[in-house]
Write a protein that holds these residues in place. Structure first.
Motif, mmCIF file in Angstrom:
data_model
loop_
_atom_site.group_PDB
_atom_site.id
_atom_site.type_symbol
_atom_site.label_atom_id
_atom_site.label_comp_id
_atom_site.label_asym_id
_atom_site.label_seq_id
_atom_site.Cartn_x
_atom_site.Cartn_y
_atom_site.Cartn_z
ATOM 1 N N GLU A 22 10.899 11.474 -5.474
ATOM 2 C CA GLU A 22 10.557 12.803 -6.016
ATOM 3 C C GLU A 22 9.053 13.041 -5.996
ATOM 4 O O GLU A 22 8.597 14.146 -5.689
ATOM 5 N N GLN A 23 8.261 11.992 -6.323
ATOM 6 C CA GLN A 23 6.796 12.137 -6.290
ATOM 7 C C GLN A 23 6.323 12.474 -4.883
ATOM 8 O O GLN A 23 5.464 13.347 -4.693
ATOM 9 N N ILE A 24 6.878 11.783 -3.894
ATOM 10 C CA ILE A 24 6.472 12.029 -2.505
ATOM 11 C C ILE A 24 6.913 13.417 -2.054
ATOM 12 O O ILE A 24 6.157 14.146 -1.403
ATOM 13 N N LYS A 25 8.144 13.812 -2.418
ATOM 14 C CA LYS A 25 8.625 15.158 -2.066
ATOM 15 C C LYS A 25 7.713 16.231 -2.635
ATOM 16 O O LYS A 25 7.351 17.203 -1.950
ATOM 17 N N ASN A 26 7.355 16.072 -3.906
ATOM 18 C CA ASN A 26 6.490 17.058 -4.559
ATOM 19 C C ASN A 26 5.109 17.090 -3.914
ATOM 20 O O ASN A 26 4.528 18.161 -3.737
ATOM 21 N N ALA A 27 4.577 15.925 -3.559
ATOM 22 C CA ALA A 27 3.253 15.867 -2.925
ATOM 23 C C ALA A 27 3.286 16.529 -1.556
ATOM 24 O O ALA A 27 2.346 17.250 -1.177
ATOM 25 N N ILE A 28 4.366 16.308 -0.793
ATOM 26 C CA ILE A 28 4.500 16.942 0.525
ATOM 27 C C ILE A 28 4.612 18.453 0.373
ATOM 28 O O ILE A 28 3.956 19.222 1.090
ATOM 29 N N ALA A 29 5.437 18.894 -0.579
ATOM 30 C CA ALA A 29 5.629 20.333 -0.796
ATOM 31 C C ALA A 29 4.333 21.012 -1.227
ATOM 32 O O ALA A 29 4.058 22.156 -0.844
ATOM 33 N N ALA A 30 3.509 20.314 -1.998
ATOM 34 C CA ALA A 30 2.251 20.886 -2.469
ATOM 35 C C ALA A 30 1.130 20.711 -1.454
ATOM 36 O O ALA A 30 0.021 21.212 -1.661
ATOM 37 N N GLY A 31 1.395 20.004 -0.368
ATOM 38 C CA GLY A 31 0.373 19.770 0.650
ATOM 39 C C GLY A 31 -0.653 18.729 0.243
ATOM 40 O O GLY A 31 -1.755 18.685 0.782
ATOM 41 N N GLU A 32 -0.321 17.901 -0.708
ATOM 42 C CA GLU A 32 -1.252 16.901 -1.244
ATOM 43 C C GLU A 32 -0.984 15.490 -0.733
ATOM 44 O O GLU A 32 -1.710 14.562 -1.079
ATOM 45 N N TYR A 33 0.036 15.326 0.072
ATOM 46 C CA TYR A 33 0.394 13.980 0.542
ATOM 47 C C TYR A 33 -0.514 13.606 1.699
ATOM 48 O O TYR A 33 -0.532 14.248 2.739
ATOM 49 N N LYS A 34 -1.302 12.581 1.505
ATOM 50 C CA LYS A 34 -2.242 12.121 2.526
ATOM 51 C C LYS A 34 -1.728 10.812 3.127
ATOM 52 O O LYS A 34 -1.276 9.923 2.417
ATOM 53 N N ILE A 35 -1.815 10.721 4.431
ATOM 54 C CA ILE A 35 -1.411 9.509 5.139
ATOM 55 C C ILE A 35 -2.675 8.780 5.579
ATOM 56 O O ILE A 35 -3.521 9.353 6.273
ATOM 57 N N ASP A 36 -2.799 7.535 5.158
ATOM 58 C CA ASP A 36 -3.926 6.694 5.574
ATOM 59 C C ASP A 36 -3.555 6.091 6.928
ATOM 60 O O ASP A 36 -2.825 5.101 7.002
ATOM 61 N N THR A 37 -4.039 6.727 7.993
ATOM 62 C CA THR A 37 -3.654 6.308 9.348
ATOM 63 C C THR A 37 -4.123 4.896 9.673
ATOM 64 O O THR A 37 -3.439 4.165 10.392
ATOM 65 N N GLN A 38 -5.278 4.489 9.149
ATOM 66 C CA GLN A 38 -5.783 3.136 9.406
ATOM 67 C C GLN A 38 -4.868 2.086 8.761
ATOM 68 O O GLN A 38 -4.525 1.085 9.371
ATOM 69 N N LYS A 39 -4.462 2.349 7.539
ATOM 70 C CA LYS A 39 -3.563 1.434 6.837
ATOM 71 C C LYS A 39 -2.203 1.372 7.537
ATOM 72 O O LYS A 39 -1.622 0.297 7.699
ATOM 73 N N LEU A 40 -1.715 2.538 7.965
ATOM 74 C CA LEU A 40 -0.446 2.602 8.689
ATOM 75 C C LEU A 40 -0.509 1.790 9.983
ATOM 76 O O LEU A 40 0.385 0.999 10.290
ATOM 77 N N ALA A 41 -1.603 1.940 10.726
ATOM 78 C CA ALA A 41 -1.768 1.204 11.984
ATOM 79 C C ALA A 41 -1.845 -0.300 11.731
ATOM 80 O O ALA A 41 -1.247 -1.103 12.463
ATOM 81 N N ASN A 42 -2.560 -0.716 10.694
ATOM 82 C CA ASN A 42 -2.660 -2.139 10.362
ATOM 83 C C ASN A 42 -1.295 -2.721 9.979
ATOM 84 O O ASN A 42 -0.949 -3.830 10.370
ATOM 85 N N ASN A 43 -0.562 -1.961 9.197
ATOM 86 C CA ASN A 43 0.781 -2.427 8.793
ATOM 87 C C ASN A 43 1.713 -2.534 10.002
ATOM 88 O O ASN A 43 2.497 -3.481 10.114
#
Length: 104
Positions: free
Chosen positions: A75-96
């Protein structure tokens, strides 16, 4: 299925009926001894778990009671996406992704 090897033993051959008669005779004597030793009743098999096994068993039961999905987090992620506040850390994603790739 029986496999017979000849010439490998100096014991005489015992047929199936003789073997079962001998097993019955020794088995009944052993059963009587067990009954006498345990106060007139036959002893039962028991299993005793080690401390580690008991801990693992209790942890497994706790884990099995947890939900498969953390709905609050969803629900937290859904709300953040809907509000446009969800940020993706591309560097962290690439490392993972790279660290997961090294496992295979």
């Amino acid at each position: 299925m029986a496999i017979h090897f000849t010439g490998l033993s100096n014991q005489s051959t015992i047929n199936k009926s003789e073997r079962s008669q001998k097993d019955d005779a020794t088995g009944s004597a052993t059963d009587k001894q067990r009954a006498i030793q345990s106060g007139g009743t036959l002893a039962e098999d028991t299993v005793k778990l080690s401390g580690t096994a008991q801990t693992l068993q209790s942890q497994q039961s706790k884990i099995s009671n947890l939900p498969d999905v953390d709905m609050d987090k969803v629900e937290q992620i859904k709300n953040a996406i809907a509000a446009g506040e969800y940020k993706i850390d591309t560097q962290k994603l690439a490392n993972n992704m790279a660290s997961m790739d090294s496992l295979f």
